[in-house]
Design a protein around this motif. Structure first.
Motif, PDB file in Angstrom:
ATOM      1  N   PRO A 153     -15.926  23.045 -37.800  1.00 55.74           N
ATOM      2  CA  PRO A 153     -17.227  22.390 -37.613  1.00 55.74           C
ATOM      3  C   PRO A 153     -18.047  22.977 -36.472  1.00 55.74           C
ATOM      4  O   PRO A 153     -19.282  23.023 -36.555  1.00 55.74           O
ATOM      5  N   PHE A 154     -17.405  23.451 -35.414  1.00 54.31           N
ATOM      6  CA  PHE A 154     -18.155  24.048 -34.305  1.00 54.31           C
ATOM      7  C   PHE A 154     -18.765  25.390 -34.709  1.00 54.31           C
ATOM      8  O   PHE A 154     -19.866  25.722 -34.294  1.00 54.31           O
ATOM      9  N   TYR A 155     -18.027  26.156 -35.530  1.00 56.80           N
ATOM     10  CA  TYR A 155     -18.593  27.408 -36.040  1.00 56.80           C
ATOM     11  C   TYR A 155     -19.757  27.119 -36.984  1.00 56.80           C
ATOM     12  O   TYR A 155     -20.785  27.803 -36.950  1.00 56.80           O
ATOM     13  N   THR A 184     -25.987  33.664 -29.613  1.00 55.73           N
ATOM     14  CA  THR A 184     -25.907  32.949 -30.887  1.00 55.73           C
ATOM     15  C   THR A 184     -24.697  33.431 -31.646  1.00 55.73           C
ATOM     16  O   THR A 184     -24.206  34.532 -31.440  1.00 55.73           O
ATOM     17  N   ASP A 185     -24.186  32.576 -32.560  1.00 53.46           N
ATOM     18  CA  ASP A 185     -23.098  33.016 -33.413  1.00 53.46           C
ATOM     19  C   ASP A 185     -23.300  32.469 -34.821  1.00 53.46           C
ATOM     20  O   ASP A 185     -24.207  31.695 -35.086  1.00 53.46           O
ATOM     21  N   ALA A 186     -22.439  32.897 -35.703  1.00 54.07           N
ATOM     22  CA  ALA A 186     -22.653  32.617 -37.124  1.00 54.07           C
ATOM     23  C   ALA A 186     -22.094  31.275 -37.512  1.00 54.07           C
ATOM     24  O   ALA A 186     -21.102  30.809 -36.970  1.00 54.07           O
ATOM     25  N   PRO A 210     -30.072  49.423 -38.574  1.00 55.36           N
ATOM     26  CA  PRO A 210     -30.676  48.826 -37.379  1.00 55.36           C
ATOM     27  C   PRO A 210     -29.965  47.545 -36.965  1.00 55.36           C
ATOM     28  O   PRO A 210     -29.544  46.753 -37.818  1.00 55.36           O
ATOM     29  N   ALA A 211     -29.841  47.343 -35.678  1.00 54.03           N
ATOM     30  CA  ALA A 211     -29.225  46.105 -35.177  1.00 54.03           C
ATOM     31  C   ALA A 211     -30.057  44.902 -35.583  1.00 54.03           C
ATOM     32  O   ALA A 211     -31.287  44.954 -35.625  1.00 54.03           O
ATOM     33  N   GLN A 212     -29.368  43.812 -35.882  1.00 54.45           N
ATOM     34  CA  GLN A 212     -30.018  42.587 -36.338  1.00 54.45           C
ATOM     35  C   GLN A 212     -29.522  41.402 -35.522  1.00 54.45           C
ATOM     36  O   GLN A 212     -28.488  41.480 -34.853  1.00 54.45           O
ATOM     37  N   ALA A 213     -30.245  40.320 -35.603  1.00 52.08           N
ATOM     38  CA  ALA A 213     -29.799  39.082 -34.969  1.00 52.08           C
ATOM     39  C   ALA A 213     -28.474  38.645 -35.594  1.00 52.08           C
ATOM     40  O   ALA A 213     -28.209  38.896 -36.771  1.00 52.08           O
ATOM     41  N   PHE A 214     -27.642  37.991 -34.795  1.00 56.96           N
ATOM     42  CA  PHE A 214     -26.325  37.540 -35.228  1.00 56.96           C
ATOM     43  C   PHE A 214     -26.486  36.226 -35.986  1.00 56.96           C
ATOM     44  O   PHE A 214     -26.644  35.167 -35.381  1.00 56.96           O
ATOM     45  N   THR A 215     -26.473  36.278 -37.305  1.00 61.20           N
ATOM     46  CA  THR A 215     -26.706  35.117 -38.159  1.00 61.20           C
ATOM     47  C   THR A 215     -25.589  35.001 -39.186  1.00 61.20           C
ATOM     48  O   THR A 215     -24.775  35.925 -39.335  1.00 61.20           O
ATOM     49  N   PRO A 216     -25.557  33.902 -39.949  1.00 63.70           N
ATOM     50  CA  PRO A 216     -24.551  33.803 -41.010  1.00 63.70           C
ATOM     51  C   PRO A 216     -24.617  34.941 -42.013  1.00 63.70           C
ATOM     52  O   PRO A 216     -23.602  35.316 -42.595  1.00 63.70           O
ATOM     53  N   ALA A 217     -25.793  35.528 -42.213  1.00 63.62           N
ATOM     54  CA  ALA A 217     -25.934  36.614 -43.177  1.00 63.62           C
ATOM     55  C   ALA A 217     -25.572  37.977 -42.602  1.00 63.62           C
ATOM     56  O   ALA A 217     -25.271  38.908 -43.350  1.00 63.62           O
ATOM     57  N   THR A 218     -25.600  38.110 -41.270  1.00 61.27           N
ATOM     58  CA  THR A 218     -25.431  39.435 -40.657  1.00 61.27           C
ATOM     59  C   THR A 218     -24.209  39.560 -39.765  1.00 61.27           C
ATOM     60  O   THR A 218     -23.920  40.659 -39.282  1.00 61.27           O
TER      61      THR A 218
END
Length: 274
Positions: A84-86, A266-268, A166-174
């Motif tokens: 749940p924390f992730y 941020t994390d995914a 290219p570097a991207q924001a750290f998201t659930p998709a990346t």
């Protein structure tokens, strides 16, 4: 005071997340169990669980006793950083703010992060977001993403030849691509691989991706043991890592922050397989 509809929906969503998710209530601090060293403590080990475990199950499995058996000078924190924390998307930031930053204020000589499966992923995500904060990592069967990206890396000729784009924001998709980009950069940070210790099973389903990580580490810090992705493997794996990491690491200076890898807070929230 009457809540606006958007605020009401947000509150309901938070309550449903806490009520329906197993393994933790994200509206409360990360659950922890603190087990002090039996002698003056010079280091701290924070243990992160796999997907099916929490702080209580880590305690029942005797992980603190295993750590004290090899490192009697270590305080131990069993952290209930569960799925749940992730999913909340703030697991790494909360791990830092609630556990690791306060631990640093106690002036340990060393602070280590150990993780099993999902917890191994969490340890790597933390080091990516907060470079220079850890003296070492103990990774046991870490979850490292899905097979399609692994195949892309293999098709490129390996991690050194892979071009992540290219570097991207750290998201659930990346997050998987950005995680492997971070591991790829270890070749420019020789201090980091020297303080990472890895153990995994020769029959577990994630062994291909773990092997890709293993290739970035000194051979003497990687242990491929008989077993599957379960506690029958993980207990002896933890003992093995502690036995080999302790004496040599005591002689090493703390890893400095790397200005080329800025902190990412941020994390995914994507749900890994494990």
């Amino acid at each position: 005071m009457r809540l606006q509809p958007s605020a009401l929906l947000h509150s309901l969503a938070a309550l449903l997340l806490a009520a329906c998710s197993t393994g933790g209530d994200v509206t409360r601090p990360i659950p922890t169990r603190f087990i002090p060293a039996a002698q003056p403590a010079h280091r701290l080990v924070v243990m992160l669980p796999g997907r099916g475990d929490d702080a209580d199950s880590l305690a029942r499995r005797g992980t603190a006793q295993i750590i004290h058996g090899q490192w009697p000078d270590a305080d131990v924190v069993l952290a209930g950083l569960t799925m749940p924390f992730y999913r909340q998307g703030r697991a790494v930031q909360r791990l830092h703010d609630e556990i690791l930053a306060p631990a640093r204020a106690r002036h340990y000589d060393q602070v280590w992060l150990a993780g099993i499966s999902l917890g191994g992923l969490g340890a790597l995500m933390y080091d990516r977001a907060y470079p220079g904060q850890l003296d070492g990592m103990l990774l046991i069967s870490p979850y490292l993403g899905d097979r399609p990206l692994y195949r892309e890396i293999q098709a490129a000729g390996g991690l050194d030849l892979w071009r992540p784009g290219p570097a991207q924001a750290f998201t659930p998709a990346t997050y998987q691509r950005e995680l492997w980009r971070y591991i790829q950069r270890w070749s420019d940070r020789p201090g980091r691989p020297r303080s990472v210790w890895l153990a995994y099973g020769d029959k577990e389903r994630f062994r291909d991706r773990i092997g890709l990580l293993a290739a970035q580490l000194p051979a003497g810090q990687v242990f491929r043991l008989p077993g599957h992705h379960n506690w029958t493997l993980w207990k002896p794996a933890l003992r093995t890592l502690l036995d080999h990491a302790g004496p040599e690491q005591n002689q090493r200076p703390r890893i400095p922050p790397d200005a080329a890898l800025p902190a990412v807070r941020t994390d995914a929230g994507r749900q890994p397989d494990r």
